[in-house]
Design an enzyme around this catalytic site. Structure first.
Site, PDB file in Angstrom:
ATOM      1  N   HIS A 223      42.598  48.025  43.336  1.00 37.78           N
ATOM      2  CA  HIS A 223      43.202  47.198  42.292  1.00 37.78           C
ATOM      3  C   HIS A 223      44.246  47.980  41.500  1.00 37.78           C
ATOM      4  O   HIS A 223      45.375  47.493  41.285  1.00 37.78           O
ATOM      5  CB  HIS A 223      42.090  46.694  41.357  1.00 37.78           C
ATOM      6  CG  HIS A 223      42.561  45.786  40.283  1.00 37.78           C
ATOM      7  ND1 HIS A 223      42.472  44.415  40.362  1.00 37.78           N
ATOM      8  CD2 HIS A 223      43.135  46.041  39.068  1.00 37.78           C
ATOM      9  CE1 HIS A 223      42.966  43.873  39.265  1.00 37.78           C
ATOM     10  NE2 HIS A 223      43.370  44.842  38.455  1.00 37.78           N
ATOM     11  N   GLU A 224      43.914  49.200  41.072  1.00 32.48           N
ATOM     12  CA  GLU A 224      44.844  49.992  40.268  1.00 32.48           C
ATOM     13  C   GLU A 224      46.028  50.476  41.105  1.00 32.48           C
ATOM     14  O   GLU A 224      47.155  50.560  40.592  1.00 32.48           O
ATOM     15  CB  GLU A 224      44.123  51.182  39.634  1.00 32.48           C
ATOM     16  CG  GLU A 224      42.953  50.798  38.729  1.00 32.48           C
ATOM     17  CD  GLU A 224      43.349  49.847  37.626  1.00 32.48           C
ATOM     18  OE1 GLU A 224      44.524  49.856  37.206  1.00 32.48           O
ATOM     19  OE2 GLU A 224      42.483  49.074  37.181  1.00 32.48           O
ATOM     20  N   HIS A 227      48.548  47.754  41.109  1.00 31.88           N
ATOM     21  CA  HIS A 227      49.364  47.763  39.889  1.00 31.88           C
ATOM     22  C   HIS A 227      50.476  48.814  39.981  1.00 31.88           C
ATOM     23  O   HIS A 227      51.619  48.569  39.588  1.00 31.88           O
ATOM     24  CB  HIS A 227      48.494  48.068  38.670  1.00 31.88           C
ATOM     25  CG  HIS A 227      47.625  46.934  38.242  1.00 31.88           C
ATOM     26  ND1 HIS A 227      48.078  45.638  38.151  1.00 31.88           N
ATOM     27  CD2 HIS A 227      46.314  46.905  37.858  1.00 31.88           C
ATOM     28  CE1 HIS A 227      47.101  44.851  37.736  1.00 31.88           C
ATOM     29  NE2 HIS A 227      46.016  45.593  37.556  1.00 31.88           N
ATOM     30  N   ASP A 298      44.324  40.628  33.480  1.00 30.75           N
ATOM     31  CA  ASP A 298      45.687  40.623  34.014  1.00 30.75           C
ATOM     32  C   ASP A 298      46.263  39.218  34.012  1.00 30.75           C
ATOM     33  O   ASP A 298      47.414  39.004  33.625  1.00 30.75           O
ATOM     34  CB  ASP A 298      45.695  41.183  35.441  1.00 30.75           C
ATOM     35  CG  ASP A 298      45.237  42.625  35.487  1.00 30.75           C
ATOM     36  OD1 ASP A 298      45.451  43.355  34.504  1.00 30.75           O
ATOM     37  OD2 ASP A 298      44.663  43.024  36.521  1.00 30.75           O
TER      38      ASP A 298
END
Length: 346
Positions: A223-224, A227, A298
């Site tokens: 997930h990070e 980003h 988010d």
């Protein structure tokens, strides 16, 4: 604002009379400062109870004293509030409060100076020469001011306090038997303590006691990384760090930003921010083949920014260059037509 109707108004008269007597005695203007002014300066006509009558009489008397026939200019009223939107119109007109000063969050230079104020009684280095101490201080102030974007003065004060707590915990065993003077001499606040404190204020307290499975840590890492991919590939702000350490606010984080403060944004930059926010969920689906609850915040921030682009900044071709009043969550305030509301939401 007192319990009985008329008592608060009388207190206002007495306070202004005291200020005028003092001005007459000294021959100089008297300053009367009212903090949290919205407590007595909010809009009138909101209710019909006894408390509201007392409140309105208090405000009416304040308005008379500030700009009545007996006003001789010897009392200068200063007030502070963070709710300018709820103040009565009569308070804001010329003759009452002529000068309005908005205190915005400090810029990079201002943050460095505020850090210096709160660090003046802290020991940052064991360097012997004054030149080395000054160089260390300047580097610490520069690093802290860059990473503390959007911090207020209170946030900076809290950061220094948290850094001091971190340093005290590190030195506890060796200093618990020392006197206060010996503690001040031995206790050194490291730059890493300040950086950790900035993380704590920005992202929450690390939850070291909680353990996660390898699958959950992998999902957070994917997930990070999602980003971080967008600003890296599309020439956005530099990615400074990525972590999957869990805090009380998030499961992980990706930090990106420029070294300088930014005051104006264009449509491309807004769209890049929205893509960055949504890329975490996209990475989960494309790489991990599934999705988790980690993207809820988010989605909330991306939706808020999109509504601001449409309703505040006129960046939508369909909606046009028009604005509608939005609240802090970027939702419409007040009554707007169904057709306009449907156009805005779609």
């Amino acid at each position: 604002v007192k319990m009985y109707v008329g008592v608060g108004a009388n207190a206002v008269r007495e306070k202004f009379q005291e200020a005028r007597d003092l001005a007459k005695k000294t021959g100089k203007p008297t300053f009367l400062f009212i903090d949290e002014f919205d407590a007595i300066g909010k809009k009138r006509g909101q209710g019909e109870g006894g408390g509201d009558k007392e409140y309105e009489q208090t405000l009416n008397e304040l308005l008379v004293q500030m700009d009545g026939f007996a006003n001789d200019g010897k009392v200068i009223v200063i007030a502070a509030t963070n709710r300018l939107d709820v103040l009565d119109e009569a308070v804001l007109r010329a003759g009452r409060f002529d000068i309005k000063i908005e205190i915005k969050k400090p810029d990079r230079k201002g943050r460095a100076e505020i850090f210096q104020v709160y660090l003046r009684n802290r020991k940052l280095t064991t360097a012997a020469s004054p030149r080395e101490q000054l160089q260390t201080l300047q580097k610490v102030l520069n690093d802290c001011s860059i990473r503390s974007r959007d911090f207020s003065g209170a946030d900076i004060e809290l950061t220094v306090k948290e850094a001091s707590t971190i340093a005290a915990e590190r030195h506890y065993e060796e200093m618990k038997e020392m006197s206060e003077d010996e503690m001040k001499e031995r206790a050194v606040l490291l730059p890493s303590d300040l950086q950790e404190a900035i993380d704590l204020v920005s992202y929450g307290r690390t939850l070291k006691s909680r353990t996660r499975s390898a699958e959950e840590r992998k999902a957070t890492a994917i997930h990070e990384i999602g980003h971080a991919a967008i600003p890296t590939l599309l020439n956005g702000d530099k990615v400074n760090r990525i972590t999957i350490v869990m805090t009380d606010k998030s499961l992980g984080l990706m930090e990106s930003g420029s070294d300088e403060d930014r005051y104006g944004w264009d449509k491309k930059e807004f769209l890049l921010r929205i893509k960055t926010m949504l890329a975490g969920r996209a990475a989960e689906e494309r790489i991990g083949g599934s999705c988790s609850t980690g993207a809820s915040n988010d989605f909330e921030r991306a939706s808020m920014l999109a509504r601001q682009m449409v309703g505040m900044f006129g960046m939508s071709e369909e909606f046009g260059v028009r604005t509608i009043p939005l609240d802090r969550n970027a939702l419409p305030v007040g009554q707007i037509g169904n057709t306009l509301m449907e156009t805005f939401t779609t």
